[in-house]
Structures are given as structure tokens and as C-alpha cells.
Design an enzyme around this catalytic site. Structure first.
Site, mmCIF file in Angstrom:
data_model
loop_
_atom_site.group_PDB
_atom_site.id
_atom_site.type_symbol
_atom_site.label_atom_id
_atom_site.label_comp_id
_atom_site.label_asym_id
_atom_site.label_seq_id
_atom_site.Cartn_x
_atom_site.Cartn_y
_atom_site.Cartn_z
ATOM 1 N N SER A 158 -33.751 -5.639 -9.243
ATOM 2 C CA SER A 158 -34.083 -4.257 -9.565
ATOM 3 C C SER A 158 -34.067 -4.091 -11.076
ATOM 4 O O SER A 158 -33.369 -4.835 -11.784
ATOM 5 C CB SER A 158 -33.058 -3.307 -8.933
ATOM 6 O OG SER A 158 -33.127 -2.011 -9.493
ATOM 7 N N TYR A 193 -23.579 -1.929 -9.226
ATOM 8 C CA TYR A 193 -24.921 -2.256 -8.740
ATOM 9 C C TYR A 193 -25.673 -3.073 -9.778
ATOM 10 O O TYR A 193 -26.303 -4.091 -9.452
ATOM 11 C CB TYR A 193 -25.680 -0.973 -8.412
ATOM 12 C CG TYR A 193 -27.108 -1.194 -7.978
ATOM 13 C CD1 TYR A 193 -27.386 -1.741 -6.730
ATOM 14 C CD2 TYR A 193 -28.169 -0.847 -8.804
ATOM 15 C CE1 TYR A 193 -28.702 -1.945 -6.320
ATOM 16 C CE2 TYR A 193 -29.488 -1.039 -8.397
ATOM 17 C CZ TYR A 193 -29.750 -1.588 -7.158
ATOM 18 O OH TYR A 193 -31.046 -1.791 -6.760
#
Length: 304
Positions: free
Chosen positions: A155, A181
């Protein structure tokens, strides 16, 4: 001339004209979102696809949808909980035969603070270490294939954090879901960097991908106001478009030694100092070979 693809391409566009019969694929997290569309595209081109999922009932519904839309029966469901190394071990021990394509797609995002039975922070446990254990345990099957590919779904969130080697699981510092994350998504790219270096002699090639701005169940832990703002500000892809780069990396991308590791919108991403638009580019800390090697060694110790 090879076809060209873009941010608007779908996963089915990418496999159009490809023949993947005789090739075995595993897609983790394939019971929803871009995982389903990744598996659907591979199956439509003839691959035998295993949906590696935590929720097998949801997996069976996804498999039924794929069989119905593609007309193939070469789709099966197998249980794996990436936060549980015993579950990963059971999955890999049950595998037989060569494995040509491994798409590490499953992930969690912005969770409240949670830990697995080993005390590992859950983003690193699921997004990186579970997939790391899966890939390393499946190495004999990948070698048997002769030309296997591994795709890790990362990501643009990787830009928010490098690997926190001195406090990987937030045991000392206050827990921050964004940083947790971010470092797990950096870990996905670093895995691709180091696995390519270590396993190239076995014919195994690797890539990491940024799917794009896709709104799925992955964002269920976001603040609703933040999510609504993001949907207004950033271009949105469908799940089929989001799966396209995973499928491109798994089937068509040039992954020879020295070629780019990180892809977005079905082409290599630019290396940038910072991701100004929130979506495009890969930052240097995610490609650093020293960090990749260090993370690999640390991961091996953790899963031992």
C-alpha cells in the site's frame, strides 16, 4: 506487441488471452474485496486456484461465485489464519505439488491494539509474519514449479513508517495504528526485495503492488468522517480494477533481476521522497536492501 494496461484496467482485462492451465495458485484473503477478483481472473485463465481464507463459509460463497462466472471447477477453499502459526503450518503441510503463483493478499488495517498468542502486534502478525511463514514453508512447492511468482499486496501507506526494529510490536512506545499498518506494508515490499535476491536461483520471482484507492471491508476500522473525506478527495477504483495490478505482477510483469519490485496501476512505480498525492510512488526505505536482509533475519527468528 505486448498489451498495455492502466489504472482503468480490470483483472480480467489483464488475463485476456493468457492460458494459465496447469498452473496452481494460492490467493490469501480471497473471500472478499480484491482477493476475490484476483482469484476470479486467475481461474478464468485456467489456473487451479486455492482461496486461502480464515472464514471458510465466506470462502465457499466466493468460490461459488467464481465457479459460476468463469465456468471452471478448479477453485477450492482452504482454511488459514495468518495470525496463528499453527494454522499456517497446517495449511502448508496439507499442500502437495508445485505452486506457481502465491498472492499474499490478505491484510488488516488500522486495527485497535490487538496481539496474537505470541504477543505480536496484529498488523505485523497478519500482514507480514503470517505471509512470511506461509511463503517460506511453501518454498519446496515454489521451487518445484520452476518459475514461480510471489506477489505481496502492499500500500502507499508504507510511506508512513519504516521497520521499527527496536520496537516492532509497540511494546515500549504508545500504540499507533497508522504506524503499525505502515510498517507492515513496508515489510511487504522488503519481503519482495529480499525474497527475489535469495530465491532467484530457484526461478522464483517476486513483486509488491499498490492496488490503488479501493474502498472495501479493509477500512472498517477507520473513523467514518475520515473515510468519507478520503472518498471525496481521492480517485476510486472498483475491486476488479484494484486486483488488476496483483494479476499483472503475477502473470505479465517483467520481474527479472534488476527490474522494479513495486508496481501500481499495472506498471512500475516511481521512487519518490514522499508520496505527495497519497497514492503514487514508493519511498526509498521500502526498497533498502540492508533493511530487507535485516527484516528477513528477524522474521526467521520470530517464526522459528
Amino acid at each position: 506487441m505486448s498489451p498495455t494496461f492502466s489504472a482503468d484496467s480490470t483483472a480480467l482485462d489483464v488475463v485476456d488471452g493468457l492460458d494459465l492451465r496447469g498452473r496452481a495458485a494460492i490467493v490469501t484473503g480471497a473471500s472478499s474485496g480484491i482477493g476475490v477478483e484476483t482469484a476470479r481472473a486467475l481461474a478464468s485463465a485456467g489456473a487451479s486456484v486455492t482461496l486461502a481464507v480464515r472464514d471458510t463459509a465466506a470462502g465457499e460463497r466466493a468460490a461459488a461465485s467464481i465457479r459460476s462466472s468463469t465456468g471452471t471447477g478448479e477453485v477450492r477453499v482452504a482454511e488459514v489464519d495468518l495470525a496463528d502459526l499453527a494454522s499456517v503450518r497446517a495449511f502448508t503441510e496439507a499442500w502437495s505439488g508445485p505452486l506457481h503463483l502465491l498472492v499474499n493478499n490478505a491484510g488488516v488495517m488500522h486495527l485497535p491494539e490487538r496481539r496474537n498468542d505470541r504477543g505480536w502486534e496484529m498488523h505485523m502478525a497478519v500482514n507480514h509474519l503470517g505471509h512470511f511463514a506461509l511463503a517460506t514453508s511453501l518454498l519446496p512447492a515454489l521451487i518445484e514449479a520452476g518459475d514461480a511468482r510471489i506477489v505481496s499486496v502492499s500500500s502507499s501507506g508504507h510511506a508512513s513508517s519504516g521497520i521499527r526494529f527496536d520496537d516492532m510490536f509497540f511494546e515500549r512506545d504508545a500504540y499507533d495504528p497508522g504506524l503499525a499498518y505502515g510498517q507492515s506494508k513496508t515489510a511487504n515490499v522488503l519481503f519482495a526485495v529480499e525474497a527475489r535476491r535469495r530465491w532467484a536461483t530457484h526461478g522464483i520471482t517476486t513483486a509488491a503492488v499498490m492496488p490503488g484507492g479501493i474502498w472495501t471491508n479493509l477500512q472498517r476500522h477507520w473513523d467514518p468522517a475520515v473515510l468519507a473525506d478520503m472518498k471525496r478527495r481521492y480517485p476510486t477504483k472498483t475491486t476488479a480494477q484494484g486486483a488488476a495490478t496483483s494479476v499483472f505482477a503475477a502473470t505479465r510483469a517483467d520481474l527479472t533481476p534488476g527490474s522494479p519490485v513495486y508496481f501500481e496501476d499495472c506498471h512500475p512505480a516511481s521512487v519518490v521522497a514522499q508520496i505527495a498525492d497519497g497514492l503514487h510512488g514508493v519511498v526509498p526505505h521500502a526498497l533498502d536492501p540492508a533493511s530487507a536482509e535485516r527484516l528477513w533475519d528477524a522474521s526467521m527468528q520470530l517464526i522459528a
